[in-house]
Design a protein around this motif. Structure first.
Motif, PDB file in Angstrom:
ATOM      1  N   ILE A 184      67.971  23.661  95.360  1.00 39.25           N
ATOM      2  CA  ILE A 184      68.053  24.221  96.726  1.00 39.25           C
ATOM      3  C   ILE A 184      69.466  23.571  97.145  1.00 39.25           C
ATOM      4  O   ILE A 184      70.392  24.122  97.481  1.00 39.25           O
ATOM      5  CB  ILE A 184      66.863  23.990  97.779  1.00 39.25           C
ATOM      6  CG1 ILE A 184      66.053  25.012  97.238  1.00 39.25           C
ATOM      7  CG2 ILE A 184      67.392  24.290  99.018  1.00 39.25           C
ATOM      8  CD1 ILE A 184      64.541  24.615  98.223  1.00 39.25           C
ATOM      9  N   VAL A 185      69.447  22.245  97.188  1.00 42.69           N
ATOM     10  CA  VAL A 185      70.901  21.476  97.485  1.00 42.69           C
ATOM     11  C   VAL A 185      71.892  21.730  96.831  1.00 42.69           C
ATOM     12  O   VAL A 185      72.997  22.114  97.220  1.00 42.69           O
ATOM     13  CB  VAL A 185      70.389  19.818  97.633  1.00 42.69           C
ATOM     14  CG1 VAL A 185      71.796  19.430  98.123  1.00 42.69           C
ATOM     15  CG2 VAL A 185      69.330  19.600  98.504  1.00 42.69           C
ATOM     16  N   ARG A 186      71.493  21.837  95.577  1.00 46.58           N
ATOM     17  CA  ARG A 186      72.860  22.363  94.398  1.00 46.58           C
ATOM     18  C   ARG A 186      73.413  23.638  94.865  1.00 46.58           C
ATOM     19  O   ARG A 186      74.612  23.675  95.122  1.00 46.58           O
ATOM     20  CB  ARG A 186      72.315  22.403  93.095  1.00 46.58           C
ATOM     21  CG  ARG A 186      73.357  22.205  91.886  1.00 46.58           C
ATOM     22  CD  ARG A 186      72.708  22.277  90.738  1.00 46.58           C
ATOM     23  NE  ARG A 186      71.948  23.748  90.395  1.00 46.58           N
ATOM     24  CZ  ARG A 186      72.820  24.735  90.177  1.00 46.58           C
ATOM     25  NH1 ARG A 186      74.156  24.921  89.988  1.00 46.58           N
ATOM     26  NH2 ARG A 186      72.064  25.884  90.077  1.00 46.58           N
ATOM     27  N   ILE A 187      72.550  24.742  94.929  1.00 47.31           N
ATOM     28  CA  ILE A 187      73.069  25.829  95.327  1.00 47.31           C
ATOM     29  C   ILE A 187      73.708  26.272  96.698  1.00 47.31           C
ATOM     30  O   ILE A 187      74.814  26.670  96.898  1.00 47.31           O
ATOM     31  CB  ILE A 187      71.753  26.976  95.252  1.00 47.31           C
ATOM     32  CG1 ILE A 187      71.242  27.266  93.893  1.00 47.31           C
ATOM     33  CG2 ILE A 187      72.416  28.259  95.883  1.00 47.31           C
ATOM     34  CD1 ILE A 187      70.106  28.131  93.871  1.00 47.31           C
ATOM     35  N   LYS A 188      73.324  25.382  97.576  1.00 51.84           N
ATOM     36  CA  LYS A 188      73.600  25.361  99.125  1.00 51.84           C
ATOM     37  C   LYS A 188      75.226  24.712  98.855  1.00 51.84           C
ATOM     38  O   LYS A 188      76.087  25.301  99.591  1.00 51.84           O
ATOM     39  CB  LYS A 188      72.931  24.651  99.973  1.00 51.84           C
ATOM     40  CG  LYS A 188      71.740  25.489 100.444  1.00 51.84           C
ATOM     41  CD  LYS A 188      70.922  25.003 101.873  1.00 51.84           C
ATOM     42  CE  LYS A 188      69.918  26.058 102.267  1.00 51.84           C
ATOM     43  NZ  LYS A 188      69.238  25.755 103.440  1.00 51.84           N
ATOM     44  N   GLU A 189      75.199  23.581  98.290  1.00 53.41           N
ATOM     45  CA  GLU A 189      76.578  23.084  98.164  1.00 53.41           C
ATOM     46  C   GLU A 189      77.626  23.933  97.245  1.00 53.41           C
ATOM     47  O   GLU A 189      78.572  24.048  97.871  1.00 53.41           O
ATOM     48  CB  GLU A 189      76.423  21.597  97.097  1.00 53.41           C
ATOM     49  CG  GLU A 189      76.015  20.508  97.903  1.00 53.41           C
ATOM     50  CD  GLU A 189      75.766  19.345  97.107  1.00 53.41           C
ATOM     51  OE1 GLU A 189      76.143  19.260  95.898  1.00 53.41           O
ATOM     52  OE2 GLU A 189      75.530  18.079  97.759  1.00 53.41           O
ATOM     53  N   LYS A 190      76.949  24.689  96.273  1.00 54.26           N
ATOM     54  CA  LYS A 190      77.931  25.518  95.526  1.00 54.26           C
ATOM     55  C   LYS A 190      78.391  26.688  96.765  1.00 54.26           C
ATOM     56  O   LYS A 190      79.456  27.179  96.349  1.00 54.26           O
ATOM     57  CB  LYS A 190      76.980  26.230  94.523  1.00 54.26           C
ATOM     58  CG  LYS A 190      77.692  26.461  93.136  1.00 54.26           C
ATOM     59  CD  LYS A 190      76.947  26.988  92.176  1.00 54.26           C
ATOM     60  CE  LYS A 190      77.539  28.090  91.337  1.00 54.26           C
ATOM     61  NZ  LYS A 190      76.452  28.643  90.187  1.00 54.26           N
TER      62      LYS A 190
END
Lengths: 96, 96
Positions: A33-39
Motif C-alpha cells: 500500500i505504501v509503495r503504491i501510494k509513494e509511486k
C-alpha cells in the motif's frame, strides 16, 4: 506435564505460528500500500490508516482480551512498520 | 483511491480481523494453561513459557519483519496477558 497441558501447549504453539505468518502477510500488504501510494505521489502522515483500523478492530473484539490491550497490541504491530521503513530509507541514504 | 489500493486495503482489513481472532484464541488457550497449572498446584514465574516461545518464533520468522520486531510484538502480546490476570485477581479480592 499432563496430557491435557501438553495438548494445550501444542495448540498454543500452533496459534503462535499462524500469528507469525499473518503478521508477515500484514507487513507485506501494508508495504505494498505504501509503495503504491509513494509511486502515485500520495504523501500522507498515516498512509495505511492505522488509527481508523485500530478503532475498527476494537469494535469487532470478541474478547477475552480487553479493548485497551487489543489497541495497544495493534499499535505496537503498526508502529513497528514505519520504523522498518525509516531504517530502510536510512540504509538507502547510506548506500548513495 | 485506485482499485488496486482499495483491494489491498480490504485485504489488510481481513488480515487484521484474522489476527484479532487468533489473538483471542491465543489468550483463551494461555488462560486455560494457567488455570490448569494453578489447579494442579504448579506455581511458575513463566507458566506459559513465554521466553522459549518467543525464541522459537524468531527461528521460524519468514520475514519481512525483522526478528527483533517479531520478538518485541510477541513480548507485548504475552505481557498483556499477566496484566489481565493480575487485574482479575485484584477484582476478585475487591469482591471478597
Amino acid at each position: 506435564m499432563s496430557e491435557e497441558l501438553q495438548k494445550l501447549q501444542l495448540q498454543l504453539n500452533g496459534i503462535n505460528l499462524k500469528l507469525l505468518h499473518l503478521l508477515s502477510e500484514q507487513a507485506r500488504t501494508a508495504d505494498e500500500i505504501v509503495r503504491i501510494k509513494e509511486k502515485q505521489g500520495i504523501s500522507e502522515a498515516d498512509p495505511i490508516g492505522v488509527q481508523q483500523m485500530v478503532n475498527e478492530l476494537a469494535s469487532h473484539n470478541p474478547g477475552p482480551i480487553d479493548n485497551d490491550t487489543v489497541m495497544r497490541i495493534f499499535m505496537e504491530i503498526f508502529n513497528a512498520y514505519p520504523k522498518k521503513q525509516q531504517n530502510e530509507k536510512k540504509e538507502r541514504k547510506l548506500l548513495v
